[in-house]
Scaffold this active site. Structure first.
Site, PDB file in Angstrom:
ATOM      1  N   SER A  46       0.875  -1.173   0.000  1.00 30.94           N
ATOM      2  CA  SER A  46       0.000   0.000   0.000  1.00 30.94           C
ATOM      3  C   SER A  46       0.910   1.220   0.000  1.00 30.94           C
ATOM      4  CB  SER A  46      -0.889  -0.012   1.243  1.00 30.94           C
ATOM      5  OG  SER A  46      -1.812   1.047   1.189  1.00 30.94           O
ATOM      6  N   GLU A  47       0.748   2.112  -0.991  1.00 32.71           N
ATOM      7  CA  GLU A  47       1.800   3.096  -1.246  1.00 32.71           C
ATOM      8  C   GLU A  47       1.950   4.177  -0.179  1.00 32.71           C
ATOM      9  OE1 GLU A  47      -0.677   2.432  -3.413  1.00 32.71           O
ATOM     10  OE2 GLU A  47      -1.531   4.261  -4.280  1.00 32.71           O
ATOM     11  N   ASN A  48       1.024   4.216   0.786  1.00 33.39           N
ATOM     12  CA  ASN A  48       1.235   5.151   1.894  1.00 33.39           C
ATOM     13  C   ASN A  48       2.285   4.627   2.880  1.00 33.39           C
ATOM     14  OD1 ASN A  48      -0.859   3.201   2.444  1.00 33.39           O
ATOM     15  ND2 ASN A  48      -1.185   4.252   4.383  1.00 33.39           N
ATOM     16  N   SER A  88       8.537   3.905   0.324  1.00 32.13           N
ATOM     17  CA  SER A  88       7.475   3.217  -0.401  1.00 32.13           C
ATOM     18  C   SER A  88       7.612   3.430  -1.908  1.00 32.13           C
ATOM     19  CB  SER A  88       6.117   3.732   0.072  1.00 32.13           C
ATOM     20  OG  SER A  88       5.079   3.063  -0.584  1.00 32.13           O
TER      21      SER A  88
END
Lengths: 218, 233
Positions: A46-48, A88
Site C-alpha cells: 500500500s503506497e502510503n 514506499s
C-alpha cells in the site's frame, strides 16, 4: 456474458505467483486480494507505506494510525513492514514491486494509459498512479471494455491526459484479456460466451485476432 | 531551551516566526499522521498567502482544510486533493492554486530538498502534463524528466514519541510523509504524543534524528478516521 467485477478480479488473480509483492489500485483491483489461491503467499503493498496489508480490522482493532492508500482502516499481516512515503516509492519507482494492478479510463495501442483526469470535470490528482505506471514492469490494467454509452476504451490514441506513456502491456476488460505489442492490441482470451465479433466491434485501436481465441473458464 | 533540548511548551512558541507568504511543508497522508496542533496554531495566527506542501489538503473542517476557511492558503502542492467542498470551490473561483505532483515525486522532492539535492531525474510523469516544460534526458534508453526539490520555511511534523533531543519515532502508517517533511524545513516543528528523556528510546529505532528538529512539543490528538472500514469479528 461480460465478466462481473468479481470474475475480473478472479482472472487477474491467476497472474499471481508465490512470493509476489503486489500493488492493487483502488476499485476493482482491490478485489483481487479476495482471490489469492490457497497455499500461495502474496504481500500487498500500500503506497502510503505498508508492505503486507491485511484485512479490514474488526471494530476492536480499528486504529487511526493504520490505514491503506484509500485511507481505509486496515490491519497488517504477520511479517509486514511499515515505512515512509519515500521508501514506499523507492520500491515502486525502483521496479521492486512484482505486479501492479490498476484501473484506467483509456488505454491505447502504444501502451499509453489515461486514468486520473477528465478535463472539465473535477480534478483531484494522480496520487501514486504516475509513479506506479512509470516504475513497474508488470502492470495489468483492469477496466470495462467500453463506456456505458458503448464507446471503446481501447483506442488508437488516448484522448484524455496521460498517466503514463508507453508503459502498459496487459489489459483485462469485462470482455477480453489482451496484450499490447508492436503498436497493436492482441486478443489473447475472451470472456465466456462473448464473441470475437463483439470484441472487434468494441475495440477502436488495431486488434490482432488469432485463429483460435480461448474462452476463460471460472 | 538549552543545548540539545528542543522542547517548547506552547504552540505559540512552536510556530513563532511563521509569516505571510511563507512555504509550509506538512507531514500526513489523508488525515493520518497530521500535525493537528500546528495546523490549529496556523489558523489562530491568521497568516495568509501560504504555500502548503502536503500530499492532501484535509477535509472540510479538519486537517489542513481548516486553513481554507479564512483563505490562508494561496497554493497547494499535493498529489491528491478535493476531498473537501471548500477546496474545490476556492479552486474553481481562482482563489486557490494547486500544483498536482505525483505522490512519489512529492516524497522525493521533500527528501532531496532536505538532503541538499536541488533536483533529480525521474521517469514518473514523462510524456504527461506533469512533464511539460521540464528538462528531459535519456539514460540507458529511457526518458526521464528533471524535477526540482522542495524546501520550506517551516516543516510541521506529527510523531508518536520523541526524546527531548528531538529524536522521533513514528507509529504505524502515521509515518508516511513525516520523516521527509522533517528534513526539509528551515524550521522543523515536531509534535508528538509523548516526550521522554534522552536514552529512553533505542538509538537504532529512531526514524528522525534530532539534528533535523528545531522545536518539539507534546500535543493531544483527535486522530479522526477518514474511511472507517471494519469486518465482522
Amino acid at each position: 456474458m461480460a465478466l462481473s467485477r468479481e470474475q475480473m478480479a478472479m482472472r487477474v488473480a491467476r497472474e499471481l505467483q508465490d512470493g509476489y509483492y503486489v500493488n492493487l489500485g483502488i476499485g476493482i483491483p482491490t478485489l483481487v486480494a479476495n482471490y489469492i489461491p490457497d497455499g500461495m503467499e502474496v504481500m500487498l503493498q500500500s503506497e502510503n507505506g505498508l508492505l503486507g496489508m491485511g484485512q479490514f480490522p474488526t471494530e476492536d482493532e480499528v486504529d487511526a494510525d493504520m490505514i491503506n492508500a484509500g485511507k481505509q482502516t486496515v490491519t497488517a499481516v504477520t511479517g509486514a513492514s511499515i515505512f515512509s512515503s519515500a521508501e514506499s516509492f523507492a520500491m515502486i519507482r525502483g521496479g521492486h514491486v512484482d505486479l501492479t494492478v490498476l484501473g484506467a479510463f483509456e488505454v491505447d495501442v502504444a501502451g499509453n494509459i489515461a486514468s486520473y483526469m477528465i478535463p472539465g470535470k473535477l480534478i483531484k490528482g494522480m496520487g501514486g498512479a504516475m509513479d506506479l505506471v512509470a516504475g513497474a514492469d508488470n502492470i495489468i490494467v483492469l477496466m470495462t471494455h467500453a463506456s456505458k454509452h458503448g464507446e471503446s476504451k481501447l483506442l488508437t490514441k488516448c484522448s484524455l491526459p496521460l498517466t503514463g506513456a508507453g508503459c502498459i502491456k496487459k489489459v483485462l476488460t469485462d470482455l477480453a484479456y489482451l496484450e499490447i505489442a508492436d503498436g497493436k492490441f492482441h486478443l489473447i482470451e475472451r470472456a465466456p460466451g462473448v464473441s470475437v465479433e463483439e470484441i472487434i466491434e468494441k475495440t477502436e485501436g488495431e486488434l490482432v485476432v488469432p485463429d483460435h481465441v480461448p474462452e476463460m473458464t471460472f | 531551551m538549552s543545548g540539545f533540548d528542543k522542547v517548547v511548551n506552547s504552540y505559540e512558541e512552536a510556530m513563532a516566526g511563521l509569516d505571510n507568504d511563507m512555504t509550509v511543508i506538512a507531514g500526513g497522508f489523508g488525515l493520518c499522521g497530521i500535525p493537528e496542533g500546528c495546523i490549529a496554531q496556523i489558523k489562530r495566527m491568521g497568516v495568509k498567502g501560504l504555500t502548503v506542501v502536503s500530499n492532501n489538503c484535509g477535509v472540510d473542517g479538519f486537517g489542513l482544510g481548516v486553513l481554507l476557511e479564512d483563505k490562508q492558503v494561496k497554493k497547494m502542492i499535493s498529489s491528491y486533493v478535493g476531498e473537501n467542498a471548500l477546496f474545490m470551490k476556492q479552486l474553481l473561483e481562482g482563489e486557490l492554486e494547486v500544483e498536482l505532483t505525483p505522490q512519489g515525486t512529492l516524497a522525493e522532492k521533500m527528501r532531496a530538498g532536505g538532503a541538499g539535492i536541488p533536483a533529480f531525474y525521474t521517469a514518473t510523469g514523462y510524456g504527461t502534463l506533469v512533464g511539460e516544460g521540464k528538462d528531459v534526458r535519456e539514460f540507458n534508453g529511457r526518458n526521464y524528466i528533471l524535477e526540482e526539490s522542495i524546501t520550506g520555511d517551516f516543516a510541521i511534523v506529527k510523531g508518536w514519541k520523541a526524546d527531548r533531543y528531538g529524536n522521533v519515532i513514528y507509529r504505524h502508517t502515521a509515518q508516511n510523509f513525516n520523516p521527509m517533511a522533517a528534513t526539509a524545513g528551515k524550521i522543523t516543528v515536531v509534535e508528538v504524543e509523548e516526550i521522554v528523556e534522552p536514552g529512553e528510546l533505542d538509538p537504532s529505532q529512531i526514524h528522525t534524528p534530532g539534528i533535523y528538529v528545531d522545536r518539539l512539543i507534546q500535543g493531544t490528538f483527535e486522530k479522526r478516521i477518514e474511511q472507517r472500514t471494519v469486518r465482522e469479528a
